[in-house]
Design an enzyme around this catalytic site. Structure first.
Site, PDB file in Angstrom:
ATOM      1  N   ARG A  11      46.671  35.912  39.802  1.00  0.00           N
ATOM      2  CA  ARG A  11      46.168  34.777  40.574  1.00  0.00           C
ATOM      3  C   ARG A  11      44.683  34.607  40.280  1.00  0.00           C
ATOM      4  NH1 ARG A  11      43.201  37.774  44.062  1.00  0.00           N
ATOM      5  NH2 ARG A  11      44.081  39.724  44.835  1.00  0.00           N
ATOM      6  N   GLU A  30      47.146  58.501  42.909  1.00  0.00           N
ATOM      7  CA  GLU A  30      46.321  58.673  41.718  1.00  0.00           C
ATOM      8  C   GLU A  30      45.198  59.667  41.989  1.00  0.00           C
ATOM      9  OE1 GLU A  30      46.606  54.287  39.582  1.00  0.00           O
ATOM     10  OE2 GLU A  30      44.823  54.814  40.735  1.00  0.00           O
ATOM     11  N   HIS A  88      37.120  49.865  50.531  1.00  0.00           N
ATOM     12  CA  HIS A  88      37.902  49.487  49.357  1.00  0.00           C
ATOM     13  C   HIS A  88      37.964  47.978  49.153  1.00  0.00           C
ATOM     14  CE1 HIS A  88      38.985  53.661  49.330  1.00  0.00           C
ATOM     15  NE2 HIS A  88      39.604  53.551  50.476  1.00  0.00           N
ATOM     16  N   LYS A  91      52.444  47.822  41.462  1.00  0.00           N
ATOM     17  CA  LYS A  91      51.463  48.628  40.735  1.00  0.00           C
ATOM     18  C   LYS A  91      52.156  49.702  39.900  1.00  0.00           C
ATOM     19  CE  LYS A  91      47.342  48.134  43.641  1.00  0.00           C
ATOM     20  NZ  LYS A  91      47.784  47.061  44.522  1.00  0.00           N
TER      21      LYS A  91
END
Length: 672
Positions: free
Chosen positions: A292, A200, A235, A116
């Protein structure tokens, strides 16, 4: 086109890939672990190879065993599905080295987007907006906390190599950061073999919107519009829909163009998904790219009319994309609900056990019409602690969102599942929730609508109790028909409808629901039945037809009003499916209850499911407060923290870190 495909996955995605491969005339090879020897995906393929033990690291994460299976079976290509090795650049390279086609992007693209942090740096250079945060290599806990403190809370800690909601924590304040970071790193290391994280700023009331992209080896790249995946728990996505409600054509083009630019930046090939976080004013930020196929790909198939797995296979074989961007169009609206073996009322805790019954709407079939089921288990299968607890995906399509939502409500109400806890009733409440119905969506919707989504469950009505009793009577050999009650057989001794020489028949029942005992009686006098729970007896007529072993279609008339239900009799439990809900009525064993000493059996904490102890925060003699974290278990690839139920002193800790425990075993003894 290659003629033999090995599917390096399990469950519903393996079945899904096998279905498209079969339609294209491609021979399929399944791989399976000890736990999956009799799994549905094994039967869905032409041949199967055993690759190891039940733990993923012993089987589905073993690239060497999978490639050996490919060599043995003559497979020219490997489809990784999602999860496991689908985004593993080393496995993609190993396939290439072995001369086997990897149905996915080149390993360089997986590497570029697999981290990421690296992906965000790449997108920053490409001019794609990013959420403020720290995406660097410095993983010192104090440094990371200083970055979070400077950024301002709340913040989101995310596993750099993560996905599926694993290795992710929201941190509300500085004091909670260290523990959240440690937990996140443990889960990331366990799930992905990499504990690197990024930090973040946590956006308030954001939407999660992703763009499906496809690229071929001929330089073409398109986007197949967007999916709204905002409705999440822990999440992880619960509901996905396409197109995104409220999406304007201008914003769709902007997000689609950004997604295509991201794919081109890494020379992408195959199916990919670029995920964005979107603020209420429409500003969007790059989150990550999943290299994917996604769990939610069926909603895109529903609105575009294209089989995305077929696209994957054709592109992997070197064929060009079948359409241009201008030839892609949206038709209707589609919604997907993920059906899990879990208990929403207990924090969505996964449920382990055997699916004694699993019946879907009879009009649902793979890519057939407007209702579709993508499933990987069937009645008789066991939900184990080794893998994700998904049972199936229910996908519906309508001419617009409201019709799709109505069809989803109806379809969820027609599912019959017995044996493990499921989220089916919760999903139906979610579909009916005013916020969802009005498309007031964001990633905090479930928490925001908690009171309406988790209401107090009303006690079963008298008609529901009577429906269960009618099925129970039928299961015990009594046959009484509302429609044929006046037809007297020639031989009264042949009657099995409660007739007695003395002219009357009475039976008492104790039914337990939600720990409450309901004492009910049914009585037959002559040709008439009566039901009594509280108050005066009421006229009672019933008819129960056996639909399948243990399952009855029941009709009653109680006090002049008719009611209908499907009732499943399983052991001492009656599962009454009615009006889209299910009531579980447990027969009360008065003898066993009388023998119970009635003593206090509290003071201990038991394991809520099978799993592994990964950390312990207390020892004998420690004083704890209600809500204190005592230990952390890992099960079904997720961490579950066990909390103190009340103030007390730890008397004994029965297990150590690394121990495997079974469901219900005592973990810690606490005295008041």
């Amino acid at each position: 086109m290659f003629n033999t495909l090995l599917i390096a996955n399990r469950g519903e995605i393996a079945c899904r890939v096998a279905a498209s491969a079969r339609r294209l005339g491609i021979r399929t090879v399944a791989v399976y672990s000890d736990a999956d020897a009799h799994a549905r995906h094994v039967a869905a393929c032409d041949t199967a190879v055993h690759i190891g033990g039940p733990e993923p690291r012993e089987s589905y994460l073993r690239g060497d065993a999978i490639l050996e299976a490919a060599r043995k079976t003559g497979a020219q290509a490997v489809h990784p599905g999602y999860g496991f090795l689908s985004e593993n650049e080393a496995f993609a390279q190993a396939c290439a080295d072995a001369g086997i086609i990897f149905v996915g992007p080149p390993n360089s693209a997986i590497a570029a987007m697999g981290s990421k942090s690296a992906a965000k740096s790449l997108m920053e250079k490409a001019g794609v907006p990013l959420v403020p945060g720290y995406h660097g290599d410095n993983q010192d806990p104090q440094f990371l906390q200083s970055q979070a403190d400077a950024m301002g809370y709340p913040v989101l800690i995310k596993a750099s190599a993560g996905g599926g909601g694993k290795g992710m924590r929201i941190v509300e304040n500085s004091a909670a950061f260290a523990d959240a970071l440690a937990s996140c790193k443990r889960e990331a290391a366990s799930s992905f073999g990499d504990d690197k994280v990024l930090i973040e700023r946590y956006l308030q009331k954001p939407r999660h919107i992703e763009i499906q992209v496809f690229a071929d080896t001929h330089g073409h790249c398109v986007y197949l519009f967007e999916r709204d995946c905002s409705v999440q728990r822990r999440h992880q996505k619960v509901i996905e829909e396409a197109p995104a409600p409220g999406m304007t054509e201008e914003r769709r083009r902007a997000m689609g163009d950004a997604a295509v630019a991201a794919a081109r930046a890494v020379n992408y090939v195959g199916a990919g998904t670029v995920e964005f976080i979107v603020e209420p004013d429409g500003r969007f930020y790059f989150m990550e790219m999943n290299t994917r196929l996604q769990v939610e790909h069926p909603v895109t198939e529903m609105i575009t009319g294209h089989d995305l797995v077929e696209w994957q296979l054709r592109i992997a074989a070197g064929e060009p994309l079948p359409v241009t961007q201008e030839e892609l169009h949206i038709t209707g609206h589609a919604i997907e609900a993920r059906i899990y073996a879990e208990n929403p009322d207990k924090g969505f805790l996964p449920s382990i056990g055997t699916l004694a019954t699993l019946d879907f709407p009879p009009h649902a079939a793979f890519q057939n019409g407007d209702i579709r089921i993508d499933g990987g288990v069937q009645a008789g299968d066991t939900i184990t602690p080794f893998y994700d607890p998904m049972i199936a995906k229910l996908i519906v399509r309508g001419s617009d969102r409201e019709q799709a939502r109505a069809r989803m409500v109806q379809a969820l109400g027609e599912i019959r599942s017995v044996g493990v806890q499921t989220n089916i009733a919760f999903l139906r409440r979610l579909m009916l929730d005013p916020a969802f119905a009005q498309a007031d969506l964001d990633t905090g919707l479930i928490e925001r609508q908690h009171n309406s989504l988790f209401p107090a469950v009303p006690a079963a009505s008298d008609s529901t109790l009577a429906l269960g009793i009618a099925a129970l009577l039928a299961s015990r050999g009594l046959h009484y028909s509302v429609l044929q009650r006046n037809k007297v057989p020639v031989d009264p001794w042949a009657r099995a409808d409660g007739w007695r020489v003395a002219g009357s028949y009475t039976q008492m029942f104790g039914l337990i629901e939600q720990d409450a005992l309901r004492e009910v009686s049914v009585r037959r006098i002559g040709a008439q039945w009566a039901y009594q729970h509280q108050g005066e007896p009421a006229p009672f007529e019933w008819d129960a037809q056996l639909a399948s072993p243990g399952q009855y279609r029941v009709r009653i008339r109680l006090g002049g009003a008719d009611a209908f239900a499907t009732v499943i009799v399983r052991g001492e439990a009656l599962h009454v499916f009615r009006d889209g809900a299910v009531h579980v009525l447990q027969l009360h064993d008065a003898v066993a209850h009388a023998q119970d000493d009635g003593g206090d059996h509290g003071g201990g904490l038991t394991a809520p499911m099978p799993g592994k102890i990964i950390s312990i925060s207390v020892k004998a003699g420690d004083v704890v407060k209600s809500g204190d974290a005592l230990l952390v278990m890992e099960a079904m690839k997720m961490e579950h923290t066990i909390l103190a139920p009340a103030d007390g002193t730890v008397q004994e800790v029965f297990f150590g870190v690394g121990d495997q425990v079974t469901d219900g075993v005592e973990l810690i003894a606490i005295s008041a």
